[in-house]
Design a protein around this motif. Structure first.
Motif, mmCIF file in Angstrom:
data_model
loop_
_atom_site.group_PDB
_atom_site.id
_atom_site.type_symbol
_atom_site.label_atom_id
_atom_site.label_comp_id
_atom_site.label_asym_id
_atom_site.label_seq_id
_atom_site.Cartn_x
_atom_site.Cartn_y
_atom_site.Cartn_z
ATOM 1 N N GLU A 198 16.464 -38.722 -1.430
ATOM 2 C CA GLU A 198 16.098 -39.422 -0.195
ATOM 3 C C GLU A 198 16.084 -38.482 1.010
ATOM 4 O OE1 GLU A 198 18.441 -42.847 0.547
ATOM 5 O OE2 GLU A 198 18.114 -43.741 -1.435
ATOM 6 N N THR A 199 17.195 -37.858 1.296
ATOM 7 C CA THR A 199 17.322 -37.061 2.522
ATOM 8 C C THR A 199 16.652 -35.700 2.353
ATOM 9 O OG1 THR A 199 19.398 -36.021 1.861
ATOM 10 C CG2 THR A 199 19.533 -38.198 2.919
ATOM 11 N N PRO A 200 16.399 -35.008 3.474
ATOM 12 C CA PRO A 200 15.862 -33.640 3.374
ATOM 13 C C PRO A 200 16.756 -32.735 2.524
ATOM 14 C CG PRO A 200 15.643 -34.435 5.626
ATOM 15 C CD PRO A 200 16.441 -35.462 4.889
ATOM 16 N N GLU A 201 18.060 -32.937 2.606
ATOM 17 C CA GLU A 201 18.963 -32.118 1.802
ATOM 18 C C GLU A 201 18.763 -32.386 0.307
ATOM 19 O OE1 GLU A 201 19.834 -33.889 4.464
ATOM 20 O OE2 GLU A 201 20.038 -32.182 5.818
ATOM 21 N N ASP A 202 18.493 -33.634 -0.042
ATOM 22 C CA ASP A 202 18.244 -33.973 -1.451
ATOM 23 C C ASP A 202 16.976 -33.289 -1.955
ATOM 24 O OD1 ASP A 202 20.434 -35.653 -1.331
ATOM 25 O OD2 ASP A 202 19.250 -37.455 -0.964
ATOM 26 N N TRP A 203 15.939 -33.229 -1.118
ATOM 27 C CA TRP A 203 14.628 -32.740 -1.556
ATOM 28 C C TRP A 203 14.485 -31.223 -1.461
ATOM 29 C CZ3 TRP A 203 10.921 -35.262 -4.077
ATOM 30 C CH2 TRP A 203 10.942 -36.662 -4.061
ATOM 31 N N HIS A 204 15.315 -30.590 -0.652
ATOM 32 C CA HIS A 204 15.076 -29.176 -0.349
ATOM 33 C C HIS A 204 15.054 -28.310 -1.605
ATOM 34 C CE1 HIS A 204 16.385 -25.321 1.994
ATOM 35 N NE2 HIS A 204 15.118 -25.306 1.669
ATOM 36 N N ALA A 205 16.118 -28.388 -2.414
ATOM 37 C CA ALA A 205 16.205 -27.498 -3.574
ATOM 38 C C ALA A 205 15.110 -27.756 -4.609
ATOM 39 C CB ALA A 205 17.587 -27.613 -4.208
ATOM 40 N N PRO A 206 14.821 -29.004 -5.017
ATOM 41 C CA PRO A 206 13.725 -29.201 -5.976
ATOM 42 C C PRO A 206 12.383 -28.679 -5.464
ATOM 43 C CG PRO A 206 15.056 -31.198 -5.800
ATOM 44 C CD PRO A 206 15.525 -30.278 -4.728
ATOM 45 N N VAL A 207 12.091 -28.921 -4.182
ATOM 46 C CA VAL A 207 10.824 -28.427 -3.630
ATOM 47 C C VAL A 207 10.817 -26.903 -3.628
ATOM 48 C CG1 VAL A 207 9.374 -28.361 -1.577
ATOM 49 C CG2 VAL A 207 10.476 -30.497 -2.254
ATOM 50 N N ALA A 242 8.448 -21.224 -8.343
ATOM 51 C CA ALA A 242 7.736 -21.119 -9.615
ATOM 52 C C ALA A 242 6.241 -20.961 -9.397
ATOM 53 C CB ALA A 242 8.021 -22.355 -10.464
ATOM 54 N N GLY A 243 5.722 -21.512 -8.312
ATOM 55 C CA GLY A 243 4.300 -21.408 -8.016
ATOM 56 C C GLY A 243 3.927 -20.161 -7.243
ATOM 57 N N GLY A 244 4.896 -19.260 -7.019
ATOM 58 C CA GLY A 244 4.588 -17.999 -6.348
ATOM 59 C C GLY A 244 4.724 -18.035 -4.842
ATOM 60 N N ILE A 245 5.274 -19.089 -4.287
ATOM 61 C CA ILE A 245 5.455 -19.184 -2.835
ATOM 62 C C ILE A 245 6.774 -18.506 -2.475
ATOM 63 C CG2 ILE A 245 5.834 -20.770 -0.903
ATOM 64 C CD1 ILE A 245 4.006 -22.749 -2.376
ATOM 65 N N THR A 246 6.745 -17.637 -1.485
ATOM 66 C CA THR A 246 7.932 -16.895 -1.078
ATOM 67 C C THR A 246 8.925 -17.829 -0.398
ATOM 68 O OG1 THR A 246 6.623 -14.891 -0.767
ATOM 69 C CG2 THR A 246 8.782 -14.965 0.301
ATOM 70 N N LEU A 247 10.170 -17.725 -0.812
ATOM 71 C CA LEU A 247 11.235 -18.533 -0.220
ATOM 72 C C LEU A 247 12.014 -17.718 0.804
ATOM 73 C CD1 LEU A 247 12.759 -20.340 -3.341
ATOM 74 C CD2 LEU A 247 10.818 -21.043 -1.924
ATOM 75 N N THR A 248 12.528 -18.398 1.784
ATOM 76 C CA THR A 248 13.453 -17.757 2.705
ATOM 77 C C THR A 248 14.832 -17.691 2.055
ATOM 78 O OG1 THR A 248 14.144 -19.838 3.726
ATOM 79 C CG2 THR A 248 12.206 -18.735 4.672
ATOM 80 N N ARG A 249 15.734 -16.967 2.711
ATOM 81 C CA ARG A 249 17.088 -16.885 2.179
ATOM 82 C C ARG A 249 17.720 -18.270 2.106
ATOM 83 N NH1 ARG A 249 21.426 -12.772 4.702
ATOM 84 N NH2 ARG A 249 19.960 -11.333 3.701
ATOM 85 N N ALA A 250 17.489 -19.083 3.150
ATOM 86 C CA ALA A 250 18.059 -20.438 3.147
ATOM 87 C C ALA A 250 17.513 -21.256 1.978
ATOM 88 C CB ALA A 250 17.761 -21.129 4.474
ATOM 89 N N ASP A 251 16.219 -21.103 1.679
ATOM 90 C CA ASP A 251 15.631 -21.822 0.550
ATOM 91 C C ASP A 251 16.283 -21.386 -0.762
ATOM 92 O OD1 ASP A 251 13.863 -23.022 2.343
ATOM 93 O OD2 ASP A 251 12.342 -21.469 2.042
ATOM 94 N N ALA A 252 16.397 -20.060 -0.935
ATOM 95 C CA ALA A 252 16.981 -19.539 -2.172
ATOM 96 C C ALA A 252 18.431 -20.000 -2.327
ATOM 97 C CB ALA A 252 16.906 -18.015 -2.186
ATOM 98 N N HIS A 253 19.184 -19.955 -1.229
ATOM 99 C CA HIS A 253 20.583 -20.390 -1.304
ATOM 100 C C HIS A 253 20.678 -21.870 -1.667
ATOM 101 C CE1 HIS A 253 22.267 -16.888 1.348
ATOM 102 N NE2 HIS A 253 21.684 -16.469 0.244
ATOM 103 N N ALA A 254 19.770 -22.668 -1.129
ATOM 104 C CA ALA A 254 19.788 -24.091 -1.447
ATOM 105 C C ALA A 254 19.529 -24.309 -2.937
ATOM 106 C CB ALA A 254 18.746 -24.832 -0.614
#
Length: 849
Positions: free
Chosen positions: A292-301, A307-319
């Motif tokens: 539901e919340t942005p925190e719930d969705w952040h890591a799966p997205v 996996a699709g080749g989009i570069t993640l930020t450090r915050a994304d990777a940590h999540a």
């Protein structure tokens, strides 16, 4: 239900109600009363004021269009969409009519073929024409409008405020998952629909289907939908209780709220509207369901994007890493995610590397697991040594083999270390991990580090070096030895202890190094000015001396500074009173005593210092002229306490110009006049002395007398003597118009306001000096007895007298300025002096005075 029921709502002649006016013109079979009520609640329309009387096709096209979407459950399964247009006049030719075409389905997603509600914008399905009959057919999947991801992406590229999309998306997330509504203002509903579409595409599909919106509402404060559109002409007034529930983005005026933006929102807006649908299709493989919340969705997205080749930020990777520990639903896919993150993000700390290792192991990829574990041991030490910001602290290594390998790695890194930071953290690591280092290696490394620290003065290492000194005692000895080498080996290095890290040493560390200890104390005096005096005496003890010389005093206070009165008194008390001092001490006392004094606190401190220096033994430290000035200041202060008559006090303050220095000037300016008013005045003697006062002191004296004579206090003998003195001053004794006016006010006030008994006393007091003034006081007293309402009118006549001895100023009285602050050590006019009698009492000198 894989079709849509249709409903037409407008003001018409024929419809379901059976009478003309606003009603359902026609509906599909099976429409329930609840659905009709819901549509009627959403269908209301109020045009902008400037377009109310639109009745031509051109004007009607300019009216805002309200595409409204209302889901009735969290995932938008049961929902209603309607398009409301302004049609101007109704059948009775009255303005204000609108036409609402609604589509309702119990399974909106299935019936619409996965289409979002906003994609019905400008769909050809919408009509604004009344039906000839009251029943209209149900509708299969409607055709979408021209609004799509390309159109929205193009719109964002051309909009001047497109950079506000992250804040808008964050606000909509909050409205969906917390509370409140988001209001979007733009020039027309075409633009508003594109903002809504951008948000809908970027939202997770389940949330997008649960997003309620209306592209146009004239009064947004009456709506509780998640997303509300309106135009600049609309009414945006919100009540006090409602303000917090509405977040307004005014794209027409460029006015926006401050909205915190989550990492998920940043990731989605970075992916962009034109690419995000593909990412949403991948994300389905990573979700557990129920997000539901942005925190719930952040890591799966983020995992799907990686996996699709989009570069993640450090915050994304940590999540993603933090999420993997509980993502047991991924199975083997978890190991793939761990491998992706590990290969694309090489700056991970040990804690997150360990989490990736565990995820790879749980997913069954032992090769990835071993690869990560192989790096962990070395990376923990290297990350700690080279990157203090994100490194985990060392922990004891209990396994002997692992400890031996760590010790070998430590020795290699120590040989390669180039900076004080690396050396410091290597030693901290060795202590924390309990490595098996030899004593020789520790002494060598700590001494090398100490030399490096003294040469670089890296203040940012303060915390690390402080910790090293705490946990590794040999470091203190090495640092002290390095400082001593610098002081002995190179001249001009006296300031080495003024800087980090030498200032971390303690006196106890330097007990057997007197040279280092003295410079350590000097450096501490630079940092802590309040400790300078005791530090000076510590240095004297180290030197085996009792008196400082010019070099030491100048080093501690610098030539541009001087001793404060308090510091000078402190020093005077600590110096042995029976022993001589260096000539420099007397010179510094001269500077301390010569400081300008403007307030009572400084004067009191200076007098205390003078009292100390006047004592036997200490007086010999002072140069002859300084000693004479000290005596004069103490004599004046004693006169303030012991004088029995005002003229006597004035005569005591008549000192030669060469003896007028800061203390005597301050005593005169702050204490003389207030003390005089505590003492009785011998009028003829005081007349002669008042003419010798400066204009400032005479103004002060007359002002204080005026203040007291008009202040309503009791008229004692002391006050009466000063009133008589001031009232009988001749014109020749006064130098300024202000003084003339003060004397006039002092003369006139008793005649009008004093009690007759006090006025009679004043008459008797002035008669020996100005009989004519006394006669007028007597005359006025008699007049007041016979006619209490009568006020004295003799003053102006009295002012015209030709008698030089009775030449009163004839100008009008003015309010005198408030007197200066009273002196702390002398008598006060407004508070009793501890050692002085009250006015009217006898004064006896103490024995020995």
């Amino acid at each position: 239900m894989k079709h849509f029921q249709q409903l037409y709502y407008t003001s018409c002649e024929h419809g379901l109600s059976g009478f003309s006016g606003f009603q359902f013109n026609a509906v599909s079979p099976g429409v329930t009363a609840g659905t009709r009520q819901a549509v009627e609640a959403l269908a209301g329309y109020e045009p902008p004021r400037s377009l109310v009387e639109s009745d031509t096709p051109e004007l009607l096209e300019r009216c805002p269009v309200n595409l409204c979407y209302r889901p009735y459950d969290r995932d938008g399964r049961r929902a209603t969409a309607l398009c409301v247009r302004y049609v101007g006049r109704d059948s009775a030719r009255r303005f204000g009519n609108y036409f609402a075409h609604a589509l309702h389905s119990e399974d909106f997603r299935e019936a619409a073929g996965g289409m979002l509600g906003i994609e019905l914008w400008n769909s050809p399905v919408w009509t604004r024409t009344v039906a000839p009959a009251t029943e209209i057919p149900v509708l299969a999947a409607p055709a979408p409008g021209p609004l799509g991801v390309r159109a929205v992406a193009e719109f964002l590229r051309g909009h001047p405020h497109a950079a506000r999309l992250p804040e808008l998306l964050a606000a909509v997330f909050a409205a969906l998952t917390e509370h409140g509504s988001v209001v979007v203002v733009d020039h027309d509903t075409e633009r508003i629909a594109r903002w809504f579409a951008a948000v809908s595409y970027l939202l997770p599909p389940p949330l997008a289907r649960g997003l309620s919106f209306a592209t146009y509402v004239f009064r947004p404060a009456r709506s509780r939908l998640h997303l509300i559109g309106t135009v600049p002409e609309a009414q945006l007034a919100f009540g006090t209780d409602d303000e917090a529930a509405y977040t307004v983005f005014d794209f027409s005026r460029g006015v926006f709220p401050e909205v915190p933006v989550s990492d998920l929102v940043r990731l989605l807006t970075r992916i962009g509207v034109d690419s995000v649908r593909l990412v949403w299709s991948w994300t389905a493989d990573y979700t557990r369901g129920g997000e539901e919340t942005p925190e719930d969705w952040h890591a799966p997205v983020a995992a799907a994007a990686c996996a699709g080749g989009i570069t993640l930020t450090r915050a994304d990777a940590h999540a993603v890493i933090d999420w993997l520990a509980g993502a047991d639903h991924l199975g083997a896919l978890g190991a793939t995610v761990a491998d992706d993150i590990h290969r694309k993000h090489r700056d991970l700390d040990d804690g997150r590397l360990a989490m990736l290792s565990a995820a790879a192991k749980a997913g069954g990829d032992i090769g990835v697991h071993r690869e990560i574990e192989g790096k962990l041991h070395a990376s923990r030490m290297q990350a700690y040594v080279r990157s203090a910001g994100n490194a985990a602290p060392p922990v004891p290594i209990d396994d002997p083999t692992a400890r031996a390998r760590a010790t070998a790695l430590w020795e290699r890194l120590a040989a390669e270390a180039r900076t004080p930071r690396e050396r410091t953290r290597l030693l901290l690591w060795a202590v924390g991990a309990r490595l098996s280092l030899t004593r020789e290696a520790v002494e060598r490394e700590t001494l090398d580090l100490s030399h490096a620290l003294l040469a670089s003065s890296t203040d940012e290492l303060l915390d690390e070096v402080s910790e090293l000194l705490r946990v590794l005692p040999v470091m203190r000895a090495s640092l002290a030895a390095a400082v001593e080498e610098v002081l002995k080996g190179r001249s001009g290095q006296e300031q080495v202890l003024s800087h980090f890290p030498a200032n971390l040493l303690r006196e106890a560390d330097l007990a057997d190094r007197p040279l280092v200890l003295e410079h350590h104390l000097r450096a501490r005096a630079e940092r802590i000015r309040s400790d300078t005096v005791p530090i000076m005496f510590k240095i004297l003890k180290i030197r085996g001396r009792t008196s400082p010389d010019e070099e030491l005093v100048s080093a501690l206070w610098h030539p541009s500074r001087t001793w404060s009165h308090a510091d000078a008194a402190w020093i005077a008390r600590l110096l042995p009173a029976t022993e001589p001092v260096d000539e420099a001490v007397g010179a510094w006392f001269r500077r301390a005593l010569g400081q300008d004094i403007q307030e009572e606190e400084s004067l009191a401190a200076c007098l205390r210092l003078c009292g100390l220096l006047a004592e036997p033994g200490r007086f010999a430290w002072l140069p002859a002229d300084v000693g004479e000035r000290v005596r004069v200041a103490l004599d004046l202060n004693r006169a303030l306490r012991e004088a029995v008559e005002a003229t006597e006090l004035l005569e005591a303050f008549d000192v030669p110009p060469k003896l007028r220095w800061s203390a005597t000037l301050a005593l005169t300016n702050l204490c003389l006049v207030p003390a005089m008013l505590w003492l009785p005045a011998d009028t003829p003697r005081l007349h002669g002395r008042l003419t010798e006062l400066s204009d400032r002191d005479l103004d002060r004296y007359l002002s204080d007398v005026h203040r007291r004579v008009t202040g309503g206090e009791g008229i004692g003998d002391v006050l009466l003597s000063h009133v008589a003195t001031a009232a009988t001053l001749s014109r020749r004794s006064l130098r300024t118009q202000a003084q003339l006016e003060l004397v006039t006010a002092i003369r006139s006030h008793p005649a009008a306001h004093w009690r007759l008994a006090d006025l009679a006393r004043l008459e008797a007091a002035v008669r020996p000096h100005q009989p004519q003034l006394a006669d007028h006081y007597a005359e006025d007293a008699e007049s007041r007895r016979s006619s209490p309402q009568r006020r004295p009118g003799w003053l102006s006549r009295f002012g015209r007298s030709t008698s030089a001895a009775a030449d009163p100023p004839g100008a009008r009285a003015t309010e005198p300025p408030a007197p200066d602050a009273p002196c702390p050590d002398a008598a006060r006019p407004d508070a009793p002096r501890p050692d002085a009698p009250r006015p009217g009492t006898s004064r006896k000198k103490k024995k020995g005075q």
